[in-house]
Design an enzyme around this catalytic site. Structure first.
Site, PDB file in Angstrom:
ATOM      1  CG  PHE A 192       2.329   3.355  36.012  1.00  0.00           C
ATOM      2  CD1 PHE A 192       2.648   4.059  34.862  1.00  0.00           C
ATOM      3  CD2 PHE A 192       1.296   2.438  35.969  1.00  0.00           C
ATOM      4  CE1 PHE A 192       1.934   3.860  33.683  1.00  0.00           C
ATOM      5  CE2 PHE A 192       0.582   2.216  34.794  1.00  0.00           C
ATOM      6  CZ  PHE A 192       0.901   2.933  33.653  1.00  0.00           C
ATOM      7  N   GLY A 193       0.764   6.009  37.592  1.00  0.00           N
ATOM      8  CA  GLY A 193      -0.663   6.212  37.784  1.00  0.00           C
ATOM      9  C   GLY A 193      -1.447   5.673  36.602  1.00  0.00           C
ATOM     10  CE1 TYR A 194      -4.861   0.700  38.221  1.00  0.00           C
ATOM     11  CE2 TYR A 194      -2.609   1.026  38.976  1.00  0.00           C
ATOM     12  CZ  TYR A 194      -3.867   0.490  39.167  1.00  0.00           C
ATOM     13  OH  TYR A 194      -4.140  -0.246  40.299  1.00  0.00           O
ATOM     14  N   GLY A 195      -5.102   5.192  37.164  1.00  0.00           N
ATOM     15  CA  GLY A 195      -6.476   5.572  37.459  1.00  0.00           C
ATOM     16  C   GLY A 195      -6.548   7.076  37.603  1.00  0.00           C
ATOM     17  CB  SER A 196      -7.932   9.289  40.223  1.00  0.00           C
ATOM     18  OG  SER A 196      -7.260   8.771  41.353  1.00  0.00           O
ATOM     19  CD  GLU A 237      -4.299   4.286  45.721  1.00  0.00           C
ATOM     20  OE1 GLU A 237      -5.308   3.540  45.694  1.00  0.00           O
ATOM     21  OE2 GLU A 237      -4.229   5.330  45.067  1.00  0.00           O
TER      22      GLU A 237
END
Length: 219
Positions: free
Chosen positions: A22-26, A103
């Protein structure tokens, strides 16, 4: 409720043929790893906040930027919209190794439920386990919740890292949310964008032009 997982690249944490990220930023607009499918949707029980300092991608040790992390919400039904990526099992170890390194500045791997949306006739619609990276509040780069949006904006305006200007990160994320999820509000993100525009007029259009053609609701 999320399940915390160790950053151990030899472990495939999901007992499935494929893994979802799941991506929620870049990662919403720029996935730098191979994937089989991408799917719009959301997770529950979190809020997205610019509470993490960036000393690499969007800032430096001397002049850190700000990027998003997730904070547990008091409302279990609160939603964070983002992008889910299905990773082939043959690529899972390499992708997780890449993301663990990417990350490394204070983030840990978590497992939550992902809810694909809107319904699709050609893609999966069932909720599924998904991995995401959340900055721990004990990590040295966690900036805390005490700063106002004006203070955060001032820090962002002067920051630049190996992935580019910090302000462009904010503009691209806000533009992605508007394009992918029209009508959905993210008060923290959109108010920060508004403050930045008052100090940096004209830059938003330049920052977002390159991302518009790359966004799509289904992969």
């Amino acid at each position: 409720m999320s399940n915390k997982l160790p950053l151990n690249c030899d472990i495939v944490p999901l007992d499935e043929e494929v893994t979802w990220i799941f991506g929620y930023g870049s990662l919403v607009w720029k996935a730098d790893f191979p994937y089989e499918e991408k799917r719009t949707g959301y997770i529950k029980g979190y809020i997205r906040r610019f509470f993490q300092n960036s000393i690499d991608h969007r800032g430096t040790h001397e002049k850190p930027g700000r990027v998003v992390t997730l904070i547990h919400s008091n409302d279990p039904e609160s939603r964070v919209w983002g992008m889910g990526y299905r990773i082939a099992r043959s690529n899972t170890i390499d992708v997780l190794k890449h993301l663990d390194h990417r990350e490394k500045n204070g983030y840990e791997r978590n497992q939550v439920k992902f809810y694909p949306h809107p319904p699709s006739e050609t893609q999966t619609n069932e909720p599924k386990d998904i991995l995401l990276y959340v900055a721990t509040q004990a990590n040295p780069s966690f900036a805390g919740q005490q700063d106002s949006l004006d203070q955060i904006a001032m820090q962002i305006l002067g920051a630049i890292g190996e992935s580019g200007k910090n302000v462009e990160y904010v503009y691209q994320l806000a533009e992605s949310m508007r394009q992918l999820y029209p009508g959905e509000d993210d008060d923290h993100l959109f108010e920060l964008e508004r403050i930045l525009k008052t100090h940096n007029p004209g830059a938003a259009n330049v920052a977002c032009d390159g991302s518009r053609s790359k966004l799509s609701k289904e992969g």
